[in-house]
Design a protein around this motif. Structure first.
Motif, short mmCIF file in Angstrom:
data_model
loop_
_atom_site.label_atom_id
_atom_site.label_comp_id
_atom_site.label_asym_id
_atom_site.label_seq_id
_atom_site.Cartn_x
_atom_site.Cartn_y
_atom_site.Cartn_z
N CYS A 189 -57.45 41.66 20.77
CA CYS A 189 -57.63 39.98 20.89
C CYS A 189 -57.33 39.94 21.97
N ARG A 220 -46.90 41.02 16.97
CA ARG A 220 -48.97 41.21 17.28
C ARG A 220 -48.65 41.05 18.73
N GLU A 246 -49.94 34.21 20.90
CA GLU A 246 -50.94 32.83 20.47
C GLU A 246 -51.60 33.09 21.86
N MET A 263 -63.20 30.95 15.24
CA MET A 263 -62.84 32.92 15.38
C MET A 263 -61.31 32.53 15.31
N ALA A 264 -60.63 32.42 15.87
CA ALA A 264 -59.09 32.65 14.89
C ALA A 264 -58.35 32.74 13.68
N THR A 265 -59.38 31.75 13.32
CA THR A 265 -58.64 30.82 12.27
C THR A 265 -59.60 31.71 10.65
N GLN A 294 -60.83 36.37 12.91
CA GLN A 294 -60.19 37.01 12.67
C GLN A 294 -59.04 37.54 10.96
N ARG A 310 -58.87 41.18 9.49
CA ARG A 310 -57.78 41.63 9.07
C ARG A 310 -57.91 42.46 7.35
N TYR A 352 -63.61 35.49 23.92
CA TYR A 352 -62.53 35.75 22.96
C TYR A 352 -63.80 36.06 22.12
N TYR A 371 -64.41 39.96 18.76
CA TYR A 371 -65.49 39.84 18.16
C TYR A 371 -66.57 40.46 18.44
N TRP A 401 -65.51 44.46 17.48
CA TRP A 401 -65.17 44.52 16.32
C TRP A 401 -66.64 44.60 15.85
#
Ligand code: GSH
Length: 227
Positions: free
Chosen positions: A22, A62, A75, A110-112, A115, A119, A173, A177, A180
């Motif tokens: 990321c 991270r 972050e 996307m982050a919450t 991502q 994981r 950003y 994704y 991925w």
């Protein structure tokens, strides 16, 4: 401020990154901003994030971390906001209120959402120590990620980019994704709009340069250095 827009007292900028992680969005943003920066590789695939040296920089283990002199920011979103302030000419976010809010809406989504789903797919043990739960967690993550991709296809068809009028931070950003997504289901359920969007991202000068330096591409999870 210096002529480039960087804070005069900030000190040298270093991005702690892992290829294709990321942190890539931050890397592309620094290039878009024309920021003077160095890259410090922390290969999460090799476990470098758990080294004592990196834990002293970011105890959360991270990437990304952005160092500005002795200051450290972690972050993705917080780092993006700092770059925007330091390099206002880079136009990383739209200025119009609704367009700006929608760009942040997608970054937050996307982050919450995306991502943590990746994981769960890659490291189900993070969420459940009981290995018998892992297959179910992974299957649920895949189903929900397919829904996220459908959502992306819809919104890009509607707006063309996530970041207002031109490709910007939210799109950099999203590139992470899209890359991925090559891992979780075959064939990847990209719609035609998403594929065209990915092509535009790959051709964007800052994105293309960051991909090249990291040795990755958006249409594969392989690294250039992989056998
Ligand atoms: N919420 C953080 C997430 C950072 C994150 O999870 N980074 C991943 C790479 S994309 C990482 O460093 N993973 C290593 C690990 O979890 O061991 C952000 O948005 O910056």
């Amino acid at each position: 401020m210096t002529p480039s827009g960087a804070p005069a007292n900030g000190g040298p900028i270093a991005l702690h990154y892992s290829p294709g992680a990321c942190s890539f969005a931050v890397h592309a943003a620094l290039r878009q901003a024309g920021a003077p920066f160095e890259l410090a590789r922390v290969d999460v695939r090799a476990g470098d994030q758990r080294s004592d040296a990196y834990r002293a920089i970011n105890p959360r283990e991270r990437v990304p971390t952005l160092s500005i002199g002795s200051e450290r920011i972690t972050e993705v979103l917080a780092i993006a906001l700092w770059i925007e302030r330091a390099f206002p000419d880079a136009r990383l976010f739209p200025t119009e209120a609704f367009a700006r809010a929608h760009a942040f809406e997608w970054i937050a989504y996307m982050a919450t959402t995306a991502q943590p789903l990746f994981r769960a797919f890659w490291r189900p043990g993070w969420f459940a120590e009981d290995a018998s739960a892992h297959a179910a967690l992974q299957a649920t993550a895949v189903a929900r990620l397919v829904a996220v991709l459908a959502d992306l296809e819809r919104i890009v068809a509607e707006r063309r980019v996530l970041n207002g009028e031109t490709l910007g931070f939210a799109d950099f950003y999203a590139a992470v994704y899209l890359r991925w997504a090559n891992t979780f289901v075959e064939p990847v359920p990209f719609g035609p709009t998403t594929l065209a969007y990915r092509g535009r991202l790959q051709a964007h000068p800052a994105v293309a340069a960051a991909l090249d330096v990291e040795g990755v591409s958006l249409d594969s999870m392989k690294r250039r250095s992989d056998p």
